[in-house]
Design a protein around this motif. Structure first.
Motif, PDB file in Angstrom:
ATOM      1  N   SER A 158     -16.363   2.293  -2.661  1.00  8.66           N
ATOM      2  CA  SER A 158     -16.212   0.856  -3.588  1.00  8.66           C
ATOM      3  C   SER A 158     -14.824   0.543  -3.681  1.00  8.66           C
ATOM      4  O   SER A 158     -14.090   1.866  -3.720  1.00  8.66           O
ATOM      5  N   ILE A 159     -14.346  -0.484  -4.018  1.00 11.75           N
ATOM      6  CA  ILE A 159     -13.190  -0.727  -4.241  1.00 11.75           C
ATOM      7  C   ILE A 159     -13.140  -1.753  -5.613  1.00 11.75           C
ATOM      8  O   ILE A 159     -13.930  -2.466  -5.669  1.00 11.75           O
ATOM      9  N   MET A 160     -12.309  -1.550  -6.403  1.00 16.15           N
ATOM     10  CA  MET A 160     -12.074  -2.539  -7.691  1.00 16.15           C
ATOM     11  C   MET A 160     -11.062  -3.424  -7.357  1.00 16.15           C
ATOM     12  O   MET A 160     -10.080  -2.871  -7.307  1.00 16.15           O
ATOM     13  N   LEU A 161     -11.130  -4.580  -7.594  1.00 16.13           N
ATOM     14  CA  LEU A 161     -10.093  -5.675  -7.568  1.00 16.13           C
ATOM     15  C   LEU A 161      -9.869  -6.028  -9.165  1.00 16.13           C
ATOM     16  O   LEU A 161     -10.756  -6.325  -9.827  1.00 16.13           O
ATOM     17  N   TRP A 164      -0.506 -15.485  -9.022  1.00  7.23           N
ATOM     18  CA  TRP A 164      -1.414 -14.468  -9.344  1.00  7.23           C
ATOM     19  C   TRP A 164      -0.940 -13.256  -8.617  1.00  7.23           C
ATOM     20  O   TRP A 164      -0.286 -13.100  -7.558  1.00  7.23           O
ATOM     21  N   SER A 165      -1.763 -11.988  -9.137  1.00  6.06           N
ATOM     22  CA  SER A 165      -1.789 -10.833  -8.240  1.00  6.06           C
ATOM     23  C   SER A 165      -3.326 -10.204  -8.366  1.00  6.06           C
ATOM     24  O   SER A 165      -3.879 -10.526  -9.196  1.00  6.06           O
ATOM     25  N   ILE A 166      -3.202  -9.358  -7.453  1.00 13.20           N
ATOM     26  CA  ILE A 166      -4.500  -8.512  -7.418  1.00 13.20           C
ATOM     27  C   ILE A 166      -4.143  -7.257  -7.137  1.00 13.20           C
ATOM     28  O   ILE A 166      -3.235  -6.579  -6.255  1.00 13.20           O
ATOM     29  N   GLU A 167      -4.687  -6.069  -8.069  1.00 13.84           N
ATOM     30  CA  GLU A 167      -4.457  -4.747  -7.903  1.00 13.84           C
ATOM     31  C   GLU A 167      -5.900  -4.375  -7.044  1.00 13.84           C
ATOM     32  O   GLU A 167      -6.886  -4.734  -7.479  1.00 13.84           O
ATOM     33  N   PHE A 168      -5.637  -3.482  -6.129  1.00 15.11           N
ATOM     34  CA  PHE A 168      -6.631  -2.830  -5.382  1.00 15.11           C
ATOM     35  C   PHE A 168      -6.978  -1.310  -5.860  1.00 15.11           C
ATOM     36  O   PHE A 168      -5.933  -0.406  -5.372  1.00 15.11           O
ATOM     37  N   ASN A 169      -7.917  -1.151  -6.406  1.00 13.25           N
ATOM     38  CA  ASN A 169      -7.928   0.321  -6.940  1.00 13.25           C
ATOM     39  C   ASN A 169      -9.173   0.894  -5.858  1.00 13.25           C
ATOM     40  O   ASN A 169     -10.211   0.761  -6.098  1.00 13.25           O
ATOM     41  N   ILE A 170      -8.322   1.381  -4.855  1.00 16.32           N
ATOM     42  CA  ILE A 170      -9.161   1.950  -3.831  1.00 16.32           C
ATOM     43  C   ILE A 170      -9.584   3.498  -4.058  1.00 16.32           C
ATOM     44  O   ILE A 170     -10.626   3.909  -3.449  1.00 16.32           O
ATOM     45  N   GLY A 171      -8.881   4.296  -4.777  1.00 14.42           N
ATOM     46  CA  GLY A 171      -9.156   5.624  -5.063  1.00 14.42           C
ATOM     47  C   GLY A 171      -8.970   6.439  -3.952  1.00 14.42           C
ATOM     48  O   GLY A 171      -8.236   6.054  -2.939  1.00 14.42           O
ATOM     49  N   SER A 172      -9.229   7.853  -4.102  1.00 12.18           N
ATOM     50  CA  SER A 172      -8.568   8.830  -3.247  1.00 12.18           C
ATOM     51  C   SER A 172     -10.170   9.477  -2.249  1.00 12.18           C
ATOM     52  O   SER A 172      -9.882  10.263  -1.522  1.00 12.18           O
ATOM     53  N   LEU A 215       0.738  -1.146  -0.146  1.00 13.00           N
ATOM     54  CA  LEU A 215       0.040   0.104   0.151  1.00 13.00           C
ATOM     55  C   LEU A 215       0.865   1.322  -0.074  1.00 13.00           C
ATOM     56  O   LEU A 215       0.459   2.284   0.280  1.00 13.00           O
ATOM     57  N   SER A 216       2.118   1.153  -0.508  1.00 14.94           N
ATOM     58  CA  SER A 216       2.928   2.390  -0.726  1.00 14.94           C
ATOM     59  C   SER A 216       2.113   3.529  -1.389  1.00 14.94           C
ATOM     60  O   SER A 216       2.387   4.762  -1.164  1.00 14.94           O
ATOM     61  N   ASP A 217       1.328   3.129  -2.367  1.00 20.02           N
ATOM     62  CA  ASP A 217       0.437   3.976  -3.029  1.00 20.02           C
ATOM     63  C   ASP A 217      -1.128   3.632  -2.343  1.00 20.02           C
ATOM     64  O   ASP A 217      -1.616   2.658  -2.685  1.00 20.02           O
ATOM     65  N   PRO A 218      -1.485   4.330  -1.546  1.00 23.82           N
ATOM     66  CA  PRO A 218      -2.708   4.009  -0.707  1.00 23.82           C
ATOM     67  C   PRO A 218      -3.854   4.047  -1.720  1.00 23.82           C
ATOM     68  O   PRO A 218      -5.079   3.508  -1.238  1.00 23.82           O
ATOM     69  N   THR A 219      -3.787   4.715  -2.764  1.00 25.27           N
ATOM     70  CA  THR A 219      -5.108   4.448  -3.574  1.00 25.27           C
ATOM     71  C   THR A 219      -5.054   3.327  -4.665  1.00 25.27           C
ATOM     72  O   THR A 219      -6.095   3.014  -5.332  1.00 25.27           O
ATOM     73  N   TRP A 220      -3.760   2.801  -4.614  1.00 20.37           N
ATOM     74  CA  TRP A 220      -3.657   1.398  -5.673  1.00 20.37           C
ATOM     75  C   TRP A 220      -2.643   0.528  -5.063  1.00 20.37           C
ATOM     76  O   TRP A 220      -1.504   0.483  -5.019  1.00 20.37           O
ATOM     77  N   GLY A 221      -3.372  -0.238  -4.305  1.00 19.61           N
ATOM     78  CA  GLY A 221      -2.669  -1.449  -3.689  1.00 19.61           C
ATOM     79  C   GLY A 221      -2.411  -2.584  -4.536  1.00 19.61           C
ATOM     80  O   GLY A 221      -2.914  -2.793  -5.476  1.00 19.61           O
ATOM     81  N   ASP A 222      -1.191  -3.394  -4.272  1.00 17.81           N
ATOM     82  CA  ASP A 222      -0.673  -4.525  -5.018  1.00 17.81           C
ATOM     83  C   ASP A 222      -0.581  -5.747  -4.000  1.00 17.81           C
ATOM     84  O   ASP A 222       0.301  -5.686  -3.066  1.00 17.81           O
ATOM     85  N   LEU A 223      -1.110  -6.744  -4.399  1.00 16.65           N
ATOM     86  CA  LEU A 223      -0.954  -8.099  -3.695  1.00 16.65           C
ATOM     87  C   LEU A 223      -0.390  -9.183  -4.582  1.00 16.65           C
ATOM     88  O   LEU A 223      -1.080  -9.574  -5.556  1.00 16.65           O
ATOM     89  N   GLU A 224       0.851  -9.592  -4.407  1.00  9.52           N
ATOM     90  CA  GLU A 224       1.388 -10.743  -5.269  1.00  9.52           C
ATOM     91  C   GLU A 224       1.534 -11.804  -4.639  1.00  9.52           C
ATOM     92  O   GLU A 224       2.451 -11.865  -3.550  1.00  9.52           O
ATOM     93  N   ARG A 225       1.197 -13.011  -5.156  1.00  8.38           N
ATOM     94  CA  ARG A 225       1.467 -14.157  -4.636  1.00  8.38           C
ATOM     95  C   ARG A 225       1.930 -15.096  -5.668  1.00  8.38           C
ATOM     96  O   ARG A 225       1.843 -14.858  -6.907  1.00  8.38           O
ATOM     97  N   SER A 226       2.296 -16.388  -5.429  1.00  6.12           N
ATOM     98  CA  SER A 226       2.556 -17.130  -6.370  1.00  6.12           C
ATOM     99  C   SER A 226       1.626 -17.663  -7.473  1.00  6.12           C
ATOM    100  O   SER A 226       0.738 -18.233  -6.958  1.00  6.12           O
TER     101      SER A 226
END
Length: 140
Positions: A74-77, A60-68, A47-58
């Motif tokens: 709402s949040i878009m994954l 796959w990955s999920i981007e968390f579009n949290i917005g400002s 969450l170094s960019d709190p508006t756009w998180g990134d979770l990476e695992r073996s």
């Protein structure tokens, strides 16, 4: 290409078709609350960019579009990759935030123990990518 999931507070026990067009979901929480809950649930969520998180695992990955917007409504994954364990992370995210997860591909909510569209999305994506590769080989 990503499998997109919308997280928001939907009316309980409803389908997407039953939600009125003018429905205004209750906020998921303040930005601080949402970030705190997500970080507590997923220590490896960047969450170094709190508006756009990134979770990476073996696999796959999920981007968390949290917005400002504060509060967060709402949040878009955006899910990429493959593997069955990603669906549980999507469900856990919705649970941690106390909201619903809508599969934007199928138009259905992802519920614990219920069907999800992840396998269908992967099959579609792989078919599109395969068709693209086949078309490129024909053109050469």
């Amino acid at each position: 290409m990503s499998w997109d999931i919308s997280l928001f507070n939907a009316p309980p026990e409803t389908t997407i078709e039953e939600i009125p067009r003018d429905y205004e979901p209750l906020p998921i929480g303040s930005v601080a609350e949402v970030l705190s809950r997500l970080q507590a649930a997923f220590a490896d969520l960047d969450l170094s960019d709190p508006t756009w998180g990134d979770l990476e695992r073996s696999g796959w990955s999920i981007e968390f579009n949290i917005g400002s917007e504060d509060p967060v409504r709402s949040i878009m994954l955006h899910v990429r990759g493959g593997g069955d364990d990603v669906v549980q992370v999507v469900r856990e995210t919705a649970h941690v935030l106390g909201c619903s997860a809508l599969d934007c591909s199928s138009g259905e909510f992802i519920e614990e123990g219920g069907r999800d569209g992840w396998a269908d999305f992967q099959a579609f994506r792989d078919g599109v990518i395969g068709q693209g590769a086949a078309a490129q080989n024909v053109e050469r």
